[in-house]
Scaffold this motif. Structure first.
Motif, mmCIF file in Angstrom:
data_model
loop_
_atom_site.group_PDB
_atom_site.id
_atom_site.type_symbol
_atom_site.label_atom_id
_atom_site.label_comp_id
_atom_site.label_asym_id
_atom_site.label_seq_id
_atom_site.Cartn_x
_atom_site.Cartn_y
_atom_site.Cartn_z
ATOM 1 N N THR A 175 49.477 -53.177 25.395
ATOM 2 C CA THR A 175 49.437 -54.553 24.902
ATOM 3 C C THR A 175 50.833 -55.152 24.914
ATOM 4 N N LYS A 187 51.937 -55.952 28.418
ATOM 5 C CA LYS A 187 51.270 -57.125 29.009
ATOM 6 C C LYS A 187 51.912 -58.415 28.534
ATOM 7 N N SER A 188 52.331 -58.432 27.283
ATOM 8 C CA SER A 188 52.860 -59.684 26.747
ATOM 9 C C SER A 188 54.355 -59.840 26.971
ATOM 10 N N ASN A 219 57.034 -55.694 32.926
ATOM 11 C CA ASN A 219 55.696 -55.204 33.217
ATOM 12 C C ASN A 219 55.637 -54.175 34.326
ATOM 13 N N ASP A 234 48.377 -58.416 41.385
ATOM 14 C CA ASP A 234 49.291 -57.472 40.733
ATOM 15 C C ASP A 234 50.100 -56.690 41.761
#
Lengths: 456, 132
Positions: free
Chosen positions: A173, A176-177, A181, A225
């Motif tokens: 989590t 992701k934020s 990444n 991605d």
């Protein structure tokens, strides 16, 4: 006490040393000049690997190779060279070198192979990490590769999961934020990562519980991605960008091999490999075309990968002077001959009796056609050009814009995408690709779609 | 095994290879080693050598006269046709081995080779030919 593996360099030029400096720093380096007596003397400490510059001082390539091989019968021997003249990769290998690299095109491969050898020689104490995008990973899912994150503050890798374990949910989590990444995988475990990614892509395309739209969206998101890896800061250098594209290529290869009818892929690669090139425009176009196909749901990724590999195979049949020129530099007569290469590619495929789906033949034949009818060989117009050919053309264009060409500037992936974005907008008479297709393709690249805002 | 004082002739167009093979011969124990840079020069050396050459170790690919040319010349001459001959080459294709044996070489070694390997090949020649 130093347990660093020892490495011998022979007549290595400073600008080549610079490219592998970070890897050299992890070893005990012994340097000798390209001198016959020194080549045949004992070296201390005994090396685990030898890197040689090109043959000089009256030594032929064969002599250098054979001498080193006699001196070090069991070691990996690498030849690294900057200049194209005198570089005969197959000859060097035949006479004793394990592999030969022509820079800068082969930088990625050189670094990868060197890292592998050093990791082996150091029994794993030397570790090289590769940045990856882990597709569609869920919290409970064990991964058969180790993951780490990179702390730029103190330049260290922190392990986030062991091989065989799942990645922690809260970490996922957080990642992701945050802007950070990329996760990192040890170089020697990359094959597991490729298989994992390929399996994910296959599963997305075939999961019975997903609707067609959901499948398409998931695939598009995954391709986005993978492609976004080409646009990170790490990828900004030519070498790193090529490394990431090669990673995508391995994922595509794994994807194809996991499907049916996969032995042709190795056969084709073997045919291309006959030319002895490490750097591969065909390989990159194959990867991009397969990814575009997956991301847009056009054609079969396997077909597009094959088309990418074979699309320029006919160029090898053109006269030598034409092969080395860029189309912009050709005389009108040369250009006329060059424009025959799509047909010659088809002929070569038939001659070699390579069994290839009809759509692949079509895509290869049409990959230089343009939407406004100004392409070749047949001047097809609009939707007469099959969509697969257009995807192949865009993959070809993207790699052409971003690859290194002697004496010519190249674009970064971001600049290449900008170029494509502006292409048809600036000059309506230059509609080369179906506008809707191009628009959809650009959504696979960063900045192509607005990022969703988080709702707390 | 060959007497250590057997005069050995090392033939190869690559200077580094000549040096390497000579070095290995010394490691094995030979004390009298001479060199030639191609098959033609080797033939001259064989004709003029005193004491006569007792063993030839020759590369295959050389300008002017190859290893095959050399062994054929040696076997055709009654003065020298008994000289033991070891062929060295970087390739190991099947048809080449047959051609070499037909031409009259005693044994065949593929590069790269170490001192123990060379010794083994020479012992095989000695045991077959000269231990009678």
């Amino acid at each position: 006490m130093s347990n660093k593996p020892s490495l011998l360099t022979v007549g290595l030029e400073p600008d080549i040393e610079r490219i592998i400096n970070d890897l050299l720093e992890k070893t005990e380096v012994v340097t000798i000049p390209m001198d016959v007596d020194q080549l045949m003397s004992e070296v201390s400490p005994p090396p685990c690997l030898v890197i040689s510059g090109p043959p000089k001082e009256g030594l032929s390539g064969a002599e250098l190779a054979q001498t080193l091989r006699m001196q070090y019968p069991e070691l990996p021997l690498f030849l690294v060279c900057n200049a194209k003249s005198g570089f005969e990769r197959k000859d060097f290998i035949k006479n004793g070198f394990t592999d030969a690299f022509l820079l800068p095109m082969d930088t990625t491969t050189l670094r990868a192979k060197l890292s592998d050898e050093l990791a082996k020689a150091s029994n794993g104490t030397i570790r090289v990490f590769r940045p990856v995008k882990i597709l569609d990973v869920t919290a409970e899912e064990p991964l058969d590769f180790e993951t780490s994150i990179f702390m730029p503050v103190n330049k260290r890798y922190i392990k986030t999961s062991n091989k065989g374990d799942a990645v922690d949910q809260s970490l996922l989590t957080k990642l992701k934020s945050s802007k950070m990444n990329s996760m990192y995988v040890p170089a020697e475990q990359m094959q597991n990562f490729y298989s994992y990614s390929a399996k994910k892509l296959r599963d997305m395309g075939s999961k019975a519980t997903l609707s067609a739209t959901e499948k398409r969206d998931k695939l598009a998101s995954s391709v986005r991605d993978l492609i976004s890896g080409l646009f990170t800061e790490e990828a900004a250098s030519f070498e790193s960008g090529q490394a990431m594209l090669k990673d995508c290529g391995e994922i595509v290869k794994s994807y194809i091999v996991q499907g049916e009818d996969a032995e042709w892929y190795s056969r084709i690669q073997a045919i291309l490999g006959e030319r002895g090139d490490n750097y591969s425009h065909a390989g990159n176009v194959s990867t991009l075309a397969a990814l575009f196909s997956m991301g847009l749901g056009i054609g079969k990724p396997e077909d597009m990968a094959l088309a990418g590999l074979l699309h320029d195979i006919g160029i090898a049949e053109l006269p030598g002077e034409i092969q080395i020129k860029a189309p912009e530099d050709m005389t009108p007569q040369e250009l006329e001959i060059y424009k025959k290469h799509p047909e010659m590619s088809i002929n070569m495929i038939k001659l070699r009796k390579i069994i290839v789906p009809e759509i692949v033949m079509k895509a290869i034949l049409q990959h230089h056609e343009l939407y406004n009818g100004q392409g070749y060989p047949n001047g097809y117009f609009g939707d007469r050009i099959c969509k697969e050919a257009q995807i192949l053309a865009l993959a070809d264009k993207f790699d052409y814009l971003t690859c290194l060409k002697e004496g010519r500037p190249y674009l970064s992936p971001s600049e290449a995408i900008e170029h494509l974005r502006r292409l048809q907008v600036d000059d309506p008479s230059k509609i080369h690709y179906q506008p809707d297709l191009l628009k959809r393709l650009l959504t696979l690249f960063p900045g192509g779609i607005p990022t969703p805002t988080h709702n707390p | 095994m060959f007497n250590p004082s057997t005069p050995v002739l090392v033939v190869d167009d690559m200077m580094t290879m000549r040096k390497l093979v000579s070095k290995i011969c010394k490691e094995i124990g030979f004390t009298t080693i001479s060199e030639a840079a191609d098959g033609a020069l080797a033939w001259t050396a064989i004709q003029n050598a005193n004491p006569p050459i007792g063993l030839v170790i020759s590369d295959w690919n050389m300008p002017n006269a190859t290893g095959i040319d050399l062994v054929k010349r040696i076997r055709a001459d009654s003065r020298f046709n008994g000289i033991p001959f070891l062929m060295v080459t970087a390739e190991a294709e099947q048809h080449q081995v047959v051609e070499a044996l037909k031409a009259g070489v005693d044994n065949y070694v593929v590069k790269p080779f170490s001192a123990p390997v060379l010794k083994e090949k020479l012992e095989a020649i000695y045991n077959k030919r000269l231990a009678k």
